[in-house]
Write a protein that holds these residues in place. Structure first.
Motif: not given
Length: 276
Positions: A92-100
């Protein structure tokens, strides 16, 4: 041009990136490469030895026994051990939106999600993409069983520059590319890695590669002097390292488990099948 931009271009234009490539070669994961490479060879050798060591005979009974003996190792050779995970991650944390924006292929609700952290100058990453990725895409991504996400983890300035070029639209480098442009660019870079990754003139080598994707010298320059894009690429790497324990490439986060190192088609297929 800012000092940081000039620094990046200077490192690309000189041989510094070649020295940095040595760091990449050491940093690429070797933990499972040997194990993965040996398994198919051992199985093939066992099958061949068992079949050739069985004497031929005209007896019907013995012939049946010989066939069964030869078939047993062949069936056993098809069995591939599922690799052991290095650790757990919160998907769930891995799939959170990142910088790109996420670069992903496959159905969003696929039962298996694979997130690969890779470096464009890592030979183990090139091996995976040249030997394994297409088969996994055809077998699992295109069939709706796997969603495959690729994330940047550059170990050196040349790798960062290559990722930036994959992220830029060739005709309008101020805009970011989408998956339909990103994946083919990465594929080209992986297939031609030996041509540009260790070239004496890194900037010229990348320019020639980028021209094949539709860049001009002007759009190439504009992309590589985009400081925000460089910062975002590095932010993706930092997040992978700090939050998900990525320390080598390639690293795969698969349904809550972390795996490091190149995988063959058979090994990754066995892993995916165990999760379906």
């Amino acid at each position: 041009m800012s000092l940081s931009e000039m620094s990046l271009m200077k490192r690309l234009a000189t041989g510094v990136a070649v020295a940095a490539l040595a760091v990449t070669l050491a940093a690429c994961s070797d933990e499972k490469k040997e194990e993965t490479a040996k398994a198919p060879e051992t199985s093939q050798k066992t099958t061949g030895e068992s079949a050739s060591s069985t004497p031929a005979t005209s007896s019907g009974t013995t012939t049946t026994t010989t066939t069964e003996t030869a078939q047993a190792p062949a069936a056993e050779a098809k069995s591939v051990e599922v690799p052991t995970a290095d650790g757990d991650v919160d998907m769930a944390e891995v799939m959170k939106e990142g910088a790109l924006p996420e670069m992903a292929l496959g159905e969003a609700n696929a039962p298996v999600t694979i997130v690969e952290y890779m470096s464009t100058t890592c030979p183990h990453c090139a091996a995976f993409h040249n030997n394994t990725f297409d088969a996994i895409k055809t077998k699992y991504v295109d069939s709706g069983k796997v969603r495959f996400v690729m994330r940047e983890f550059p170990f050196d300035p040349r790798a960062a520059a290559a990722f930036m070029l994959a992220r830029c639209k060739p005709q309008n480098p101020a805009e970011l590319s989408d998956a339909s442009q990103y994946f083919p660019m990465i594929s080209m870079l992986m297939k031609q890695q030996e041509t540009w990754a260790a070239a004496q003139d890194g900037r010229e080598a990348l320019l020639q590669m980028s021209k094949l994707a539709g860049f001009t010298q002007e759009s190439f320059q504009a992309c590589l002097t985009n400081q925000k894009l460089l910062d975002d690429v590095n932010a993706v790497r930092e997040r992978g390292a700090k939050e998900f324990g990525v320390a080598a490439t390639p690293t795969f986060l698969i349904n809550g488990k972390r795996y490091s190192g190149d995988m063959s088609v058979d090994t990754m297929s066995a892993l995916i099948d165990s999760m379906l």
